[in-house]
Write a protein that holds these residues in place. Sequence first.
Motif, PDB file in Angstrom:
ATOM      1  N   GLU A 146       4.104  10.399   0.656  1.00 47.64           N
ATOM      2  CA  GLU A 146       4.512   9.041   0.318  1.00 47.64           C
ATOM      3  C   GLU A 146       4.026   7.987   1.320  1.00 47.64           C
ATOM      4  O   GLU A 146       3.824   6.836   0.928  1.00 47.64           O
ATOM      5  CB  GLU A 146       6.028   8.974   0.154  1.00 47.64           C
ATOM      6  N   PRO A 147       3.820   8.327   2.615  1.00 48.19           N
ATOM      7  CA  PRO A 147       3.275   7.293   3.511  1.00 48.19           C
ATOM      8  C   PRO A 147       1.928   6.738   3.062  1.00 48.19           C
ATOM      9  O   PRO A 147       1.705   5.523   3.134  1.00 48.19           O
ATOM     10  CB  PRO A 147       3.179   8.029   4.858  1.00 48.19           C
ATOM     11  N   ILE A 148       1.034   7.586   2.569  1.00 53.41           N
ATOM     12  CA  ILE A 148      -0.265   7.061   2.139  1.00 53.41           C
ATOM     13  C   ILE A 148      -0.112   6.354   0.794  1.00 53.41           C
ATOM     14  O   ILE A 148      -0.855   5.400   0.500  1.00 53.41           O
ATOM     15  CB  ILE A 148      -1.335   8.184   2.052  1.00 53.41           C
ATOM     16  N   ILE A 149       0.867   6.774  -0.016  1.00 44.44           N
ATOM     17  CA  ILE A 149       1.170   6.031  -1.236  1.00 44.44           C
ATOM     18  C   ILE A 149       1.632   4.626  -0.876  1.00 44.44           C
ATOM     19  O   ILE A 149       1.185   3.631  -1.459  1.00 44.44           O
ATOM     20  CB  ILE A 149       2.241   6.764  -2.072  1.00 44.44           C
ATOM     21  N   ALA A 150       2.537   4.550   0.111  1.00 43.94           N
ATOM     22  CA  ALA A 150       3.056   3.240   0.538  1.00 43.94           C
ATOM     23  C   ALA A 150       1.940   2.354   1.050  1.00 43.94           C
ATOM     24  O   ALA A 150       1.802   1.191   0.648  1.00 43.94           O
ATOM     25  CB  ALA A 150       4.116   3.433   1.615  1.00 43.94           C
ATOM     26  N   HIS A 151       1.139   2.877   1.951  1.00 44.84           N
ATOM     27  CA  HIS A 151       0.051   2.104   2.560  1.00 44.84           C
ATOM     28  C   HIS A 151      -0.906   1.594   1.486  1.00 44.84           C
ATOM     29  O   HIS A 151      -1.285   0.411   1.471  1.00 44.84           O
ATOM     30  CB  HIS A 151      -0.684   2.987   3.564  1.00 44.84           C
ATOM     31  N   SER A 152      -1.286   2.467   0.567  1.00 53.13           N
ATOM     32  CA  SER A 152      -2.243   2.094  -0.478  1.00 53.13           C
ATOM     33  C   SER A 152      -1.642   1.079  -1.437  1.00 53.13           C
ATOM     34  O   SER A 152      -2.298   0.096  -1.820  1.00 53.13           O
ATOM     35  CB  SER A 152      -2.679   3.347  -1.250  1.00 53.13           C
ATOM     36  N   LEU A 153      -0.385   1.299  -1.829  1.00 55.37           N
ATOM     37  CA  LEU A 153       0.271   0.400  -2.772  1.00 55.37           C
ATOM     38  C   LEU A 153       0.462  -0.981  -2.168  1.00 55.37           C
ATOM     39  O   LEU A 153       0.169  -2.007  -2.804  1.00 55.37           O
ATOM     40  CB  LEU A 153       1.621   0.988  -3.186  1.00 55.37           C
ATOM     41  N   PHE A 154       0.948  -1.033  -0.927  1.00 57.75           N
ATOM     42  CA  PHE A 154       1.203  -2.320  -0.286  1.00 57.75           C
ATOM     43  C   PHE A 154      -0.091  -3.083  -0.042  1.00 57.75           C
ATOM     44  O   PHE A 154      -0.130  -4.305  -0.170  1.00 57.75           O
ATOM     45  CB  PHE A 154       1.964  -2.137   1.024  1.00 57.75           C
ATOM     46  N   LYS A 155      -1.147  -2.379   0.322  1.00 59.21           N
ATOM     47  CA  LYS A 155      -2.447  -3.052   0.496  1.00 59.21           C
ATOM     48  C   LYS A 155      -2.913  -3.656  -0.822  1.00 59.21           C
ATOM     49  O   LYS A 155      -3.403  -4.795  -0.857  1.00 59.21           O
ATOM     50  CB  LYS A 155      -3.501  -2.056   0.996  1.00 59.21           C
ATOM     51  N   SER A 156      -2.783  -2.893  -1.888  1.00 57.51           N
ATOM     52  CA  SER A 156      -3.225  -3.398  -3.192  1.00 57.51           C
ATOM     53  C   SER A 156      -2.477  -4.669  -3.569  1.00 57.51           C
ATOM     54  O   SER A 156      -3.079  -5.665  -3.989  1.00 57.51           O
ATOM     55  CB  SER A 156      -3.022  -2.332  -4.273  1.00 57.51           C
ATOM     56  N   VAL A 157      -1.158  -4.645  -3.422  1.00 54.68           N
ATOM     57  CA  VAL A 157      -0.348  -5.810  -3.775  1.00 54.68           C
ATOM     58  C   VAL A 157      -0.688  -6.996  -2.881  1.00 54.68           C
ATOM     59  O   VAL A 157      -0.905  -8.121  -3.354  1.00 54.68           O
ATOM     60  CB  VAL A 157       1.152  -5.471  -3.671  1.00 54.68           C
TER      61      VAL A 157
END
Length: 473
Positions: free
Chosen positions: A365-376
């Motif tokens: 989930e940390p890389i999910i968080a990083h990727s999702l937040f960057k996209s947004v």
Amino acid sequence: MQPITERIEHDLLGDLAVPAVAYYGVHTVRAIENFPISGTQVSAYPELIRALADIKEAASDANFKLGLLDEKRAQAIAAACQEIRHGKLHDQFVVDVIQGGAGTSTNMNANEVIANRAIELEGFTKGDYSWLHPNEHVNMSQSTNDVYPTALRLAGYRGIYSLIDAMEMLRKSFAGKAAEFADVLKMGRTQLQDAVPMTLGQEFSTYAVMLGEDIERLREASLLICEINLGATAIGTGINAHPDYAALVCRRLAEISTIPVVTSPNLVEATQDCGSFVQVSGVLKRIAVKLSKICNDLRLLSSGPRAGFGEINLPARQAGSSIMPGKVNPVIPEVVNQIAFEVIGNDVTISFAAEAGQLQLNAFEPIIAHSLFKSVKHLRAGCLVLAELCIDGITANREMLRRNVESSIGLVTALNPYIGYDNATRIAQEALLNNESVYDLVLAKGLLSEAQLKEILKPEVLTQPRPPVVFAA
């Protein structure tokens, strides 16, 4: 006497020095040593820190109401969380956003900062956990495995609505240009070949509609991440939590965060399933694909200025070349294109990370968080920049657009109801062979008068379904 610069804290692995002034503790220091990965600290995502503070305050309040935590400790934890929620101590969230351990380092960073600030507020010394402990009190009834994914959902929800605001601003910019260009006739194109006439306003209105559709898809996706697993603790069974904790902490979290969170009906499923993040990321990818297509159009329509399409003019933002004097490039659409490429790549990362979960937990989930937040974050910035620095300043080369319509072979399609298919075919062939204007050939052959052509070429006649114009005999 030398000032004290360090304090010694203890964990499973032994003693470790922690900066005396730090609000974080030994677990955070271990994470700093273990994960020098991206150079991006959790503090880069203030909405995630705010979400963690919301959760910790809600948990302390629920534990107090259930008789598990005394009032003084609960109030101290709440006071520290409220400070953090309002922007204080964000510089103490220092772990790398990419980390092993399913987010444990981020959760412990929050536990330690909140504990030490609460300790300090009560007049004790940072690092003296005898009165209030990061794990025993701040993390009571919790696990990283329910805190971290819940924090991602809260932060993601807020991020979605900040992105929606930016998209709405861009949508209004396109809609404004659609109205401004409603009377500007031009040639539409399919496969980069002349097709039939349309207005520049119609072209820009499609971009407004595309964004409006995606705003609705984002609103739908936001509902998915309102379902949380707080109260699941380690794997969803709720071990070490009071039977009434999950419902109580959810209600309190909804009040504190003002986000309509609900407890998942199956906490075991919710703890291991990252499908909602995949869904949100898919919508972000859809937005990125459409924005990139729009920017491709803008770059093509503005190409030139002399040897390209040259139909519209983008605002000049900076000198375009270190060697070619006078060159100006479409830098704003170009940067948005690059954001889109990144978001598409982030979606692939999120998909792989969600797929890689095993059994009762997803450790990625940390890389999910990083990727999702960057996209947004980057999509939001891209929408604002595109609206303010590009779309609002676009102008149309009106006369050239009309000349293109009059000279285009595609015009014969519009004239077909008036001059007949055979005549239209011959005019098209002759115009193409001799590089002549369809408009001029129709006049020269007496197929239509200039007045009739002007009537037929009105935008309202050419660009919408309606019966052919009837001329007086």
